[in-house]
Design a protein around this motif. Structure first.
Motif, PDB file in Angstrom:
ATOM      1  N   PRO A 139      -5.809  -6.789  37.856  1.00  0.00           N
ATOM      2  CA  PRO A 139      -6.246  -5.416  37.570  1.00  0.00           C
ATOM      3  C   PRO A 139      -5.192  -4.366  37.923  1.00  0.00           C
ATOM      4  N   CYS A 140      -4.261  -4.714  38.817  1.00  0.00           N
ATOM      5  CA  CYS A 140      -3.207  -3.761  39.192  1.00  0.00           C
ATOM      6  C   CYS A 140      -2.314  -3.436  38.000  1.00  0.00           C
ATOM      7  N   ARG A 141      -2.053  -4.419  37.159  1.00  0.00           N
ATOM      8  CA  ARG A 141      -1.202  -4.174  35.976  1.00  0.00           C
ATOM      9  C   ARG A 141      -1.892  -3.228  35.001  1.00  0.00           C
ATOM     10  N   ALA A 142      -3.182  -3.427  34.789  1.00  0.00           N
ATOM     11  CA  ALA A 142      -3.929  -2.540  33.898  1.00  0.00           C
ATOM     12  C   ALA A 142      -4.031  -1.138  34.497  1.00  0.00           C
ATOM     13  N   THR A 143      -4.213  -1.062  35.796  1.00  0.00           N
ATOM     14  CA  THR A 143      -4.283   0.233  36.466  1.00  0.00           C
ATOM     15  C   THR A 143      -2.954   0.960  36.371  1.00  0.00           C
ATOM     16  N   ARG A 144      -1.848   0.234  36.523  1.00  0.00           N
ATOM     17  CA  ARG A 144      -0.513   0.819  36.391  1.00  0.00           C
ATOM     18  C   ARG A 144      -0.351   1.448  35.006  1.00  0.00           C
ATOM     19  N   ARG A 145      -0.830   0.765  33.975  1.00  0.00           N
ATOM     20  CA  ARG A 145      -0.732   1.276  32.610  1.00  0.00           C
ATOM     21  C   ARG A 145      -1.569   2.543  32.439  1.00  0.00           C
ATOM     22  N   VAL A 146      -2.802   2.519  32.928  1.00  0.00           N
ATOM     23  CA  VAL A 146      -3.691   3.679  32.807  1.00  0.00           C
ATOM     24  C   VAL A 146      -3.111   4.888  33.533  1.00  0.00           C
ATOM     25  N   LEU A 147      -2.664   4.692  34.771  1.00  0.00           N
ATOM     26  CA  LEU A 147      -2.127   5.807  35.542  1.00  0.00           C
ATOM     27  C   LEU A 147      -0.816   6.326  34.958  1.00  0.00           C
ATOM     28  N   GLY A 148      -0.007   5.434  34.417  1.00  0.00           N
ATOM     29  CA  GLY A 148       1.224   5.858  33.745  1.00  0.00           C
ATOM     30  C   GLY A 148       0.932   6.715  32.529  1.00  0.00           C
ATOM     31  N   GLU A 149      -0.089   6.333  31.761  1.00  0.00           N
ATOM     32  CA  GLU A 149      -0.481   7.133  30.591  1.00  0.00           C
ATOM     33  C   GLU A 149      -0.981   8.508  31.011  1.00  0.00           C
ATOM     34  N   VAL A 150      -1.786   8.551  32.062  1.00  0.00           N
ATOM     35  CA  VAL A 150      -2.316   9.834  32.537  1.00  0.00           C
ATOM     36  C   VAL A 150      -1.174  10.713  33.050  1.00  0.00           C
ATOM     37  N   ALA A 151      -0.278  10.144  33.842  1.00  0.00           N
ATOM     38  CA  ALA A 151       0.850  10.924  34.374  1.00  0.00           C
ATOM     39  C   ALA A 151       1.758  11.424  33.254  1.00  0.00           C
ATOM     40  N   GLY A 152       1.888  10.644  32.193  1.00  0.00           N
ATOM     41  CA  GLY A 152       2.706  11.075  31.064  1.00  0.00           C
ATOM     42  C   GLY A 152       2.037  12.146  30.219  1.00  0.00           C
ATOM     43  N   ALA A 153       0.713  12.161  30.218  1.00  0.00           N
ATOM     44  CA  ALA A 153      -0.020  13.098  29.370  1.00  0.00           C
ATOM     45  C   ALA A 153      -0.341  14.421  30.066  1.00  0.00           C
ATOM     46  N   VAL A 154      -0.459  14.412  31.377  1.00  0.00           N
ATOM     47  CA  VAL A 154      -0.835  15.621  32.114  1.00  0.00           C
ATOM     48  C   VAL A 154       0.408  16.176  32.813  1.00  0.00           C
ATOM     49  N   THR A 158       2.380  13.016  38.891  1.00  0.00           N
ATOM     50  CA  THR A 158       3.290  11.897  39.134  1.00  0.00           C
ATOM     51  C   THR A 158       2.485  10.666  39.529  1.00  0.00           C
ATOM     52  N   HIS A 159       2.972   9.503  39.119  1.00  0.00           N
ATOM     53  CA  HIS A 159       2.357   8.229  39.499  1.00  0.00           C
ATOM     54  C   HIS A 159       3.332   7.476  40.390  1.00  0.00           C
ATOM     55  N   ILE A 160       2.857   7.065  41.569  1.00  0.00           N
ATOM     56  CA  ILE A 160       3.674   6.287  42.506  1.00  0.00           C
ATOM     57  C   ILE A 160       2.909   5.014  42.824  1.00  0.00           C
ATOM     58  N   GLU A 161       3.586   3.881  42.667  1.00  0.00           N
ATOM     59  CA  GLU A 161       2.967   2.592  42.995  1.00  0.00           C
ATOM     60  C   GLU A 161       3.572   2.064  44.287  1.00  0.00           C
ATOM     61  N   LEU A 177       5.675   7.963  50.890  1.00  0.00           N
ATOM     62  CA  LEU A 177       5.328   7.381  49.589  1.00  0.00           C
ATOM     63  C   LEU A 177       6.515   6.733  48.892  1.00  0.00           C
ATOM     64  N   GLY A 178       7.710   7.121  49.256  1.00  0.00           N
ATOM     65  CA  GLY A 178       8.888   6.574  48.591  1.00  0.00           C
ATOM     66  C   GLY A 178       9.170   7.222  47.248  1.00  0.00           C
ATOM     67  N   GLY A 179       8.612   8.379  47.019  1.00  0.00           N
ATOM     68  CA  GLY A 179       8.835   9.126  45.771  1.00  0.00           C
ATOM     69  C   GLY A 179       8.372  10.557  45.949  1.00  0.00           C
ATOM     70  N   GLU A 180       8.792  11.414  45.041  1.00  0.00           N
ATOM     71  CA  GLU A 180       8.437  12.824  45.129  1.00  0.00           C
ATOM     72  C   GLU A 180       7.006  13.075  44.675  1.00  0.00           C
ATOM     73  N   LEU A 181       6.348  14.033  45.323  1.00  0.00           N
ATOM     74  CA  LEU A 181       5.008  14.439  44.931  1.00  0.00           C
ATOM     75  C   LEU A 181       5.063  15.216  43.622  1.00  0.00           C
ATOM     76  N   GLY A 182       3.999  15.136  42.841  1.00  0.00           N
ATOM     77  CA  GLY A 182       3.912  15.897  41.605  1.00  0.00           C
ATOM     78  C   GLY A 182       3.669  17.369  41.889  1.00  0.00           C
ATOM     79  N   GLU A 183       4.009  18.219  40.946  1.00  0.00           N
ATOM     80  CA  GLU A 183       3.811  19.661  41.114  1.00  0.00           C
ATOM     81  C   GLU A 183       2.335  20.007  41.235  1.00  0.00           C
ATOM     82  N   ARG A 184       1.497  19.322  40.468  1.00  0.00           N
ATOM     83  CA  ARG A 184       0.046  19.578  40.488  1.00  0.00           C
ATOM     84  C   ARG A 184      -0.719  18.530  41.278  1.00  0.00           C
ATOM     85  N   ALA A 185      -0.379  17.268  41.069  1.00  0.00           N
ATOM     86  CA  ALA A 185      -1.105  16.176  41.722  1.00  0.00           C
ATOM     87  C   ALA A 185      -0.251  14.913  41.682  1.00  0.00           C
ATOM     88  N   THR A 186      -0.634  13.958  42.523  1.00  0.00           N
ATOM     89  CA  THR A 186       0.054  12.663  42.571  1.00  0.00           C
ATOM     90  C   THR A 186      -0.987  11.559  42.573  1.00  0.00           C
TER      91      THR A 186
END
Length: 137
Positions: A64-79, A83-86, A44-53
């Protein structure tokens, strides 16, 4: 008269396809072909999250990839523990082929061990991603 009937039939079929495509796009779901597939930090080129990735496959000119990046970044920051890996799909064709990624954006939800538990093709909604994370833990 026959031409008119053909035109109406084609328009009805195209409308039905469009409605079906819109309903399926972005929906986070389980795919039987993903059973047992596991991705590690080295692939993946990055570390896995403790709970989920949240793994997002994108391409350079995908709006749509830019909007998806924003949504997933918000979720990863809130939960916590997520971790979010693109991943650039064009640069990692071996992984794209192995995982049967057919379009961008495609989002994979991995559990803490790196197993694929959910998949979304298209731009997912924030609530659907959060619900999928609850099932990944």
């Amino acid at each position: 008269m026959a031409g008119l009937l053909v035109c109406v039939a084609v328009l009805a079929a195209a409308s039905a396809y469009g409605v079906l495509h819109k309903r399926r796009s972005g929906r986070v779901r389980v795919r039987g072909r993903d059973d047992g597939k596991r991705l590690g930090a080295d692939r993946l080129g990055g570390e896995l999250g403790e709970r989920a990735t949240l793994v997002q496959f994108s391409s350079a000119f995908c709006a749509p990839c830019r909007a998806t990046r924003r949504v997933l970044g918000e979720v990863a920051g809130a939960v916590p523990g997520v971790t979010h890996i693109e991943i650039d799909a064009e640069a990692h064709l071996d992984v794209v082929r192995e995982l049967d990624i057919l379009k961008t954006p495609t989002v994979l939800v991995l559990d803490a061990d790196g197993r694929v538990v959910r998949r979304a093709t298209g731009q997912p909604r924030k609530a659907d991603v959060i619900a999928a994370l609850g099932e990944a833990v």
